[in-house]
Design a protein around this motif. Structure first.
Motif, PDB file in Angstrom:
ATOM      1  N   MET A   1       0.850  -1.165   0.000  1.00  0.00           N
ATOM      2  CA  MET A   1       0.000   0.000   0.000  1.00  0.00           C
ATOM      3  C   MET A   1       0.897   1.229   0.000  1.00  0.00           C
ATOM      4  O   MET A   1       1.994   1.211   0.527  1.00  0.00           O
ATOM      5  N   HIS A   6      -3.459   4.275   4.663  1.00  0.00           N
ATOM      6  CA  HIS A   6      -3.301   3.190   5.627  1.00  0.00           C
ATOM      7  C   HIS A   6      -4.659   2.531   5.844  1.00  0.00           C
ATOM      8  O   HIS A   6      -5.676   3.215   5.938  1.00  0.00           O
ATOM      9  N   ALA A   7      -4.665   1.208   5.929  1.00  0.00           N
ATOM     10  CA  ALA A   7      -5.897   0.451   6.162  1.00  0.00           C
ATOM     11  C   ALA A   7      -5.994   0.089   7.636  1.00  0.00           C
ATOM     12  O   ALA A   7      -5.019  -0.379   8.233  1.00  0.00           O
ATOM     13  N   ILE A  51     -13.170  -2.459   6.926  1.00  0.00           N
ATOM     14  CA  ILE A  51     -11.859  -1.846   6.752  1.00  0.00           C
ATOM     15  C   ILE A  51     -12.051  -0.424   6.235  1.00  0.00           C
ATOM     16  O   ILE A  51     -12.852  -0.192   5.323  1.00  0.00           O
ATOM     17  N   ILE A  53      -9.831   2.878   4.648  1.00  0.00           N
ATOM     18  CA  ILE A  53      -8.567   3.328   4.071  1.00  0.00           C
ATOM     19  C   ILE A  53      -8.506   4.829   4.330  1.00  0.00           C
ATOM     20  O   ILE A  53      -9.347   5.583   3.839  1.00  0.00           O
ATOM     21  N   ALA A  96      -4.612   1.292  -3.056  1.00  0.00           N
ATOM     22  CA  ALA A  96      -4.657   1.056  -1.611  1.00  0.00           C
ATOM     23  C   ALA A  96      -5.785   0.093  -1.234  1.00  0.00           C
ATOM     24  O   ALA A  96      -5.600  -0.790  -0.392  1.00  0.00           O
ATOM     25  N   SER A 100      -5.104  -3.600   0.318  1.00  0.00           N
ATOM     26  CA  SER A 100      -5.714  -3.961   1.587  1.00  0.00           C
ATOM     27  C   SER A 100      -6.518  -5.256   1.461  1.00  0.00           C
ATOM     28  O   SER A 100      -6.431  -6.141   2.318  1.00  0.00           O
ATOM     29  N   ARG A 103      -4.158  -8.146   1.279  1.00  0.00           N
ATOM     30  CA  ARG A 103      -3.561  -8.431   2.584  1.00  0.00           C
ATOM     31  C   ARG A 103      -4.540  -9.189   3.477  1.00  0.00           C
ATOM     32  O   ARG A 103      -4.178 -10.169   4.123  1.00  0.00           O
TER      33      ARG A 103
END
Length: 135
Positions: A1, A6-7, A51, A53, A96, A100, A103
């Protein structure tokens, strides 16, 4: 990312920061409805969650709900739903979101990722979400 985004899991404390994006997506969703949705779908187990972002200032630019499901071969699949993405120039926010999702999928040992979308005949084939179309 990217370093810009940021997640983070959405929990009761982070839900308020995500509400402005939800409101921009659909102004008919009240704060109480959003907080109730978060309580029902927050990360209570390893198989589902929400989630967000966000950027380095804490502004949420995208969010999605996920759950682990299985396909016809009974292999684990990560299902993404309720994807909301702010329209920003460039592809960084799309990257992003995709990073995420990958991931989370790897963490939950899923072999595939699917993005669900509701059938909304009155708004066209993608319902106005270019990120879902791009993914």
């Amino acid at each position: 990312m990217s370093e810009q985004f940021h997640a983070l899991p959405i929990d009761d404390q982070r839900a308020s920061a995500a509400y402005p994006l939800v409101y921009l997506h659909d102004a008919s969703i009240t704060t109480d409805q959003w907080l109730s949705f978060v309580r029902r779908h927050r990360h209570d187990d390893a198989r589902s969650g929400l989630i967000a972002i966000r950027d380095c200032r804490g502004i949420v630019h995208a969010l999605f709900r996920y759950r682990v499901d299985s396909d016809l071969r009974v292999q684990r699949r990560l299902c993404i739903t309720d994807l909301i993405v702010a329209h920003l120039p460039g592809v960084e926010i799309d990257d992003a979101v995709a990073a995420s999702a990958r991931r989370v999928s790897a963490k939950l040992d899923c072999g595939a990722i699917t993005i669900e979308r509701p059938f909304l005949s009155e708004v066209g084939p993608w319902g106005g979400c270019p990120t879902a179309q791009w993914l």
